[in-house]
Design an enzyme around this catalytic site. Structure first.
Site: not given
Ligand code: COA
Length: 259
Positions: A65, A110, A113, A133
């Site tokens: 999400a 999400g 999910e 989460e």
């Molecule tokens: N919500 C909003 N934005 C998200 C996102 C999320 N769940 N996951 C990734 N993004 C965005 C990042 O903020 C970034 O945006 P920006 O370029 O404007 O800064 C872009 O997507 C690329 O992500 P980034 O974190 O730079 O990529 P990465 O390869 O370094 O890391 C992940 C990948 C998946 C490990 C990391 O993005 C992450 O941990 N995301 C969140 C996962 C999460 O907690 N999901 C559950 C949500 S309830």
């Protein structure tokens, strides 16, 4: 409607692509609304034999999400957001055709999910799945606590949900979260092969098979078996089952019509 969901028809197949690649297909209200509306419309389209759900870009199915969108959510807004996610997952499960998840990268929160609501999953060897989460001070809100436990068993679901750990495709295969792991570049062609195989079967039979498997889960075995009997008998009233049996006896391929 915007373009956060791509819908592509390929004969009797439909490919739904979550399309915010610059945000790793994070699920915001716009994308979820598009998915909700699209799934509602597709449910009534009898020309569809199978759907594939995947993510745009090379890195993600959906990284969860949208955290930025959730930052200022009130309790009430969070409830509605969760209900929207649940409704979408339910639409996937109740669609009259299988929905195969092609997990092409991160499927977190999400995203995991949504994948769990699919009939089954094929994963790229680059895929990473998990329910992180708790790292954000929340829990899964689109059915993750329930569907993950049903898919991989409650002890593994507890471990994944409590630790927030992300697992790779091979581990996901080992615990039964995904059905197969394929080289990243081959994922869509492999999933389309499987979807194409399903599309050649009688659509009414596939729909009833999906329904029996879905409805039977979590109810007493006798009740579930009664549902199966009902569906089995009902199919004997269709012309497709006569065609299927006749084709077998005449040693030819069946030409199912969905009636
Ligand atoms: N919500 C909003 N934005 C998200 C996102 C999320 N769940 N996951 C990734 N993004 C965005 C990042 O903020 C970034 O945006 P920006 O370029 O404007 O800064 C872009 O997507 C690329 O992500 P980034 O974190 O730079 O990529 P990465 O390869 O370094 O890391 C992940 C990948 C998946 C490990 C990391 O993005 C992450 O941990 N995301 C969140 C996962 C999460 O907690 N999901 C559950 C949500 S309830």
């Amino acid at each position: 409607m915007g373009n956060t969901l791509l819908t592509e028809r390929d004969g009797a197949l439909v490919v739904l692509t979550l399309n915010r690649p610059e945000k790793l297909n994070a699920l915001n209200a716009e994308l979820l609304s598009e998915l909700d509306v699209s799934l509602a419309a597709l449910a009534g389209d009898t020309s569809i034999a199978c759907a594939i759900l995947t993510g745009a870009g090379e890195k993600a199915f959906a990284a969860g999400a949208d955290i930025a969108a959730m930052l200022d959510m009130s309790t009430e807004q969070a409830r509605h957001f969760s209900e929207l996610g649940h409704r979408i997952c339910s639409r996937i499960e109740r669609a009259p055709f299988p929905v195969i998840g092609a997990v092409n990268g991160f499927a977190l929160g999400g995203g995991c999910e949504l994948a769990l609501a699919c009939d089954f999953l094929y994963a790229s060897d680059k895929a990473k799945l998990g329910q992180p989460e708790v790292n954000l001070g929340i829990i899964p809100g689109f059915g993750g606590t329930q569907r993950l436990a049903r898919r991989v068993g409650i002890a593994r679901a507890r471990e994944l949900c409590y630790t927030g750990d992300t697992i790779g495709a091979e581990e996901a295969l080992r615990i039964g979260l995904v059905n197969a792991v394929v080289p990243h570049a081959d994922l869509m062609s492999k999933v389309k092969d499987v979807a194409g195989k399903i599309a050649k079967k009688g659509p009414l039979a596939i729909a009833q098979c999906k329904r029996a498997l879905f409805s039977g889960e979590g109810v007493p075995l006798d009740t579930a078996n009664a549902l199966e009997t009902q569906a089995f008998a009902m199919l004997f009233g269709t012309s497709d089952r006569r065609e299927g049996m006749t084709a077998f006896l005449e040693k030819r391929a069946a030409a199912f019509k969905g009636s």
